[in-house]
Scaffold this active site. Structure first.
Site, PDB file in Angstrom:
ATOM      1  N   GLU A 122      39.978  52.581  31.717  1.00 10.74           N
ATOM      2  CA  GLU A 122      40.087  51.645  32.901  1.00 10.74           C
ATOM      3  C   GLU A 122      41.265  50.841  32.644  1.00 10.74           C
ATOM      4  O   GLU A 122      41.829  50.771  31.650  1.00 10.74           O
ATOM      5  CB  GLU A 122      38.930  50.724  32.676  1.00 10.74           C
ATOM      6  CG  GLU A 122      37.507  51.445  33.176  1.00 10.74           C
ATOM      7  CD  GLU A 122      36.341  50.663  33.295  1.00 10.74           C
ATOM      8  OE1 GLU A 122      36.329  49.372  33.045  1.00 10.74           O
ATOM      9  OE2 GLU A 122      35.330  51.192  33.711  1.00 10.74           O
ATOM     10  N   HIS A 237      37.563  41.233  41.589  1.00 13.70           N
ATOM     11  CA  HIS A 237      37.591  42.829  41.523  1.00 13.70           C
ATOM     12  C   HIS A 237      38.499  43.093  42.639  1.00 13.70           C
ATOM     13  O   HIS A 237      38.233  42.715  43.880  1.00 13.70           O
ATOM     14  CB  HIS A 237      36.289  43.233  41.389  1.00 13.70           C
ATOM     15  CG  HIS A 237      36.380  44.748  40.793  1.00 13.70           C
ATOM     16  ND1 HIS A 237      36.976  45.792  41.267  1.00 13.70           N
ATOM     17  CD2 HIS A 237      36.029  45.186  39.557  1.00 13.70           C
ATOM     18  CE1 HIS A 237      36.822  46.973  40.869  1.00 13.70           C
ATOM     19  NE2 HIS A 237      36.286  46.593  39.575  1.00 13.70           N
ATOM     20  N   ARG A 279      43.237  43.262  36.246  1.00 13.18           N
ATOM     21  CA  ARG A 279      42.763  42.770  37.425  1.00 13.18           C
ATOM     22  C   ARG A 279      43.164  41.730  38.227  1.00 13.18           C
ATOM     23  O   ARG A 279      43.247  41.869  39.515  1.00 13.18           O
ATOM     24  CB  ARG A 279      41.185  42.694  37.517  1.00 13.18           C
ATOM     25  CG  ARG A 279      40.271  44.081  36.975  1.00 13.18           C
ATOM     26  CD  ARG A 279      38.977  43.616  36.663  1.00 13.18           C
ATOM     27  NE  ARG A 279      38.335  45.019  36.568  1.00 13.18           N
ATOM     28  CZ  ARG A 279      37.059  45.030  35.986  1.00 13.18           C
ATOM     29  NH1 ARG A 279      36.245  43.855  35.964  1.00 13.18           N
ATOM     30  NH2 ARG A 279      36.320  46.108  36.039  1.00 13.18           N
ATOM     31  N   HIS A 338      33.920  38.701  41.142  1.00 13.00           N
ATOM     32  CA  HIS A 338      33.358  39.507  40.411  1.00 13.00           C
ATOM     33  C   HIS A 338      32.578  39.103  39.061  1.00 13.00           C
ATOM     34  O   HIS A 338      31.563  39.412  38.648  1.00 13.00           O
ATOM     35  CB  HIS A 338      34.108  40.870  39.912  1.00 13.00           C
ATOM     36  CG  HIS A 338      33.752  41.839  39.287  1.00 13.00           C
ATOM     37  ND1 HIS A 338      32.453  42.638  39.758  1.00 13.00           N
ATOM     38  CD2 HIS A 338      34.111  42.645  38.298  1.00 13.00           C
ATOM     39  CE1 HIS A 338      32.334  43.773  38.792  1.00 13.00           C
ATOM     40  NE2 HIS A 338      33.005  43.464  37.761  1.00 13.00           N
ATOM     41  N   ARG A 373      38.984  38.677  31.951  1.00 10.67           N
ATOM     42  CA  ARG A 373      38.333  39.726  31.091  1.00 10.67           C
ATOM     43  C   ARG A 373      38.898  41.103  31.159  1.00 10.67           C
ATOM     44  O   ARG A 373      39.312  41.699  32.234  1.00 10.67           O
ATOM     45  CB  ARG A 373      36.773  39.592  31.753  1.00 10.67           C
ATOM     46  CG  ARG A 373      36.061  40.768  31.025  1.00 10.67           C
ATOM     47  CD  ARG A 373      34.588  40.563  32.056  1.00 10.67           C
ATOM     48  NE  ARG A 373      34.828  41.127  33.320  1.00 10.67           N
ATOM     49  CZ  ARG A 373      34.368  42.389  33.751  1.00 10.67           C
ATOM     50  NH1 ARG A 373      33.829  42.939  32.840  1.00 10.67           N
ATOM     51  NH2 ARG A 373      34.489  42.731  34.934  1.00 10.67           N
TER      52      ARG A 373
END
Length: 522
Positions: A122, A237, A279, A338, A373
């Site tokens: 990811e 997100h 992100r 998110h 995060r």
């Protein structure tokens, strides 16, 4: 439910929240405890906890080419200077053992033919380290196994459709909770309350969270005098499914799809960003492209094509429910609230600044995530801190002669902490890209309502913290302060701070909106 049914539970720790953090705390605690869930606890009711909706899985350094040190380095880089290095080191070191603990509770992780774990990649990870269960339905698979274990563990009492609406304290120490069940207000004495109530996505117009994720635990803690930290940092997100007919949370198109090579394009088929950047960077790129009048799509046709349904069966089903075939069509996407990096400030044992109050999971500010995060670190944090909270609770002496719960009478239905107009306002004024003027106007709406409305309180605390941070860092981006400050400073906020700063910001806004003839600009 009547009070005599509850007398045997007197004095037991009360764990508030039916997601991964709460369930893990209950399972790892070695004495009787009470687990409160705001709705039915179980895999068939995903609206109760965000954990049920998780697709990506759990980040853990279990690959042959990986180490906890590498995982820690990626976490620190994503956190933009605000992670606590000691917490990062401790959590990433716990990753392999966390996977083992879950497996021991019956979680069946995806494995190759030789028995090794199948690991995904990811964004912002330097290694394939995302451990999945049942493909892109990892959260549901994990929760199914853990809830089943809870159900067959006699020392855990599960009370469903139960909500804590206040904490009781004496001399600054939590001594109980007020619980709403079956239309009754129950005064529940306890010397240990664990908040595992999730995030705040339901306060925003577009979110991947259950709409009930409105920061209830944050409001409870703030009103009890706890310090909250980094409230301004909300992760959006970049690839929520831009669904046409969805009343609840927007379906998530997992980052793992981009990890497989899918690209972001506009209506002309042009790529406009780097898909595997952090992100916050990708979300801003998508947001700006949309504000420029473009439609944005995630295109997996070339890299997956007809294999999409096999690799991502749950996402494929979500898309097909919207009339989209990912094998042959690009998927329309948009940013959505998110994950909240801020929360109740806790130490390494999960203890808040208020004695008797613990927190874990998304509601807590542990120092792991910093300003942004790292993907799939949230489930790991829930497992690790849920374990550590349970171990800390186990060191407490048993309560002698505990007072039983008391029925305080019927209670009126709670007013929703969110409605559409307020949700849209937060998405607009405290969303992906923020400005001082927008946030001040929103704070003028929410601050006067904060004393009596939990949703308004949490919104006001997010806005207040965001106004105080005059820089851009991680998930917090201000168009009027686009540069990152040379020194990274964590923010701290209490209810008293909010009262002081909200009044100050409101006064400044009043001064700015005066015309030369003292008329107020509409």
């Amino acid at each position: 439910m009547t009070i005599p049914d509850l007398r045997g539970l007197a004095g037991q720790p009360v764990i508030v929240g039916g997601g991964l953090a709460g369930v893990m705390t209950a399972l790892m605690y070695d004495r009787p405890c009470v687990l409160l869930s705001s709705g039915p606890l179980g895999a068939s009711h995903p609206a109760v906890a965000s954990s049920m909706l998780a697709q990506g899985g759990i980040a853990a350094a279990v690959g042959a080419d990986d180490t906890p040190a590498l995982h820690a380095a990626d976490t620190l880089a994503a956190g933009a200077g605000l992670c606590d290095p000691d917490v990062v080191e401790r959590v990433t070191a716990d990753g392999p053992d966390a996977i083992a603990r879950l497996a021991a509770f019956g979680v069946r992780f995806d494995r190759a033919a030789d028995g090794t774990l199948v690991l995904g990649l990811e964004a912002a990870h330097s290694r394939h380290r995302i451990v999945h269960a049942r493909g892109d339905a990892s959260g549901a698979a994990i929760m199914e196994a853990l809830v089943a274990r809870v159900r067959c563990t006699p020392r855990i009492t599960v009370l469903e459709n139960a909500r804590v609406h206040a904490l009781e304290s004496h001399d600054g120490v939590v001594v109980g909770a007020r619980v709403m069940m079956d239309g009754r207000d129950i005064a529940w004495p306890t010397s240990a309350v664990v908040l595992a109530t999730g995030g705040i996505g339901g306060l925003f117009g577009d979110t991947t969270n259950p709409l009930g994720a409105v920061g209830q635990g944050l409001a409870l803690a703030a009103r009890a005098g706890a310090v909250l930290g980094n409230m301004e940092f909300v992760q959006f997100h970049p690839t929520a499914l831009a669904a046409r007919h969805v009343a609840g949370p927007l379906p998530l198109i997992s980052e793992a799809v981009r990890g497989e090579g899918a690209v972001l394009i506009d209506e002309g088929g042009e790529r406009f960003t780097t898909e595997l950047a952090a992100r916050d960077i990708v979300s801003r790129a998508v947001w700006r492209h949309m504000r420029a009048g473009h439609h944005v799509f995630l295109d997996a046709r070339q890299v997956l094509g007809t294999r999409f349904a096999t690799r991502f069966p749950a996402i494929d089903a979500l898309c097909r429910a919207q009339g989209i075939d990912p094998a042959h069509q690009p998927i329309p996407v948009r940013p959505a609230a998110h994950y909240h990096m801020g929360g109740i400030v806790v130490d390494g044992r999960g203890r808040s600044t208020v004695p008797g109050l613990w927190a874990c999971g998304e509601v807590a500010c542990t120092g792991l995530h910093g300003a942004n995060r790292l993907a799939s670190n949230s489930l790991l944090e829930a497992v690790s801190f849920g374990t550590w909270v349970a171990r800390d609770l186990s060191t407490l002496p048993p309560v002698t002669s505990p007072a039983p719960p008391r029925d305080m009478g019927a209670v009126a239905a709670v007013r929703p902490a969110s409605h559409e107009a307020w949700r849209r306002r937060m998405a607009r004024d405290a969303g992906v890209i923020r400005t001082r003027d927008d946030m001040r106007e929103a704070l003028r709406v929410f601050a006067p309502l904060a004393e009596g409305d939990d949703g308004a309180l949490v919104r006001a605390m997010v806005l207040c913290a965001a106004l105080r941070r005059e820089e851009s860092r991680g998930g917090h981006f201000r168009a009027d302060f686009p540069q990152t400050a040379a020194v990274a400073t964590a923010s701290r906020l209490t209810l008293e701070d909010l009262r002081e700063h909200a009044a100050s910001f409101a006064a400044k806004a009043d001064k700015m909106t005066q015309t030369p003839d003292n008329g107020v600009v509409a």
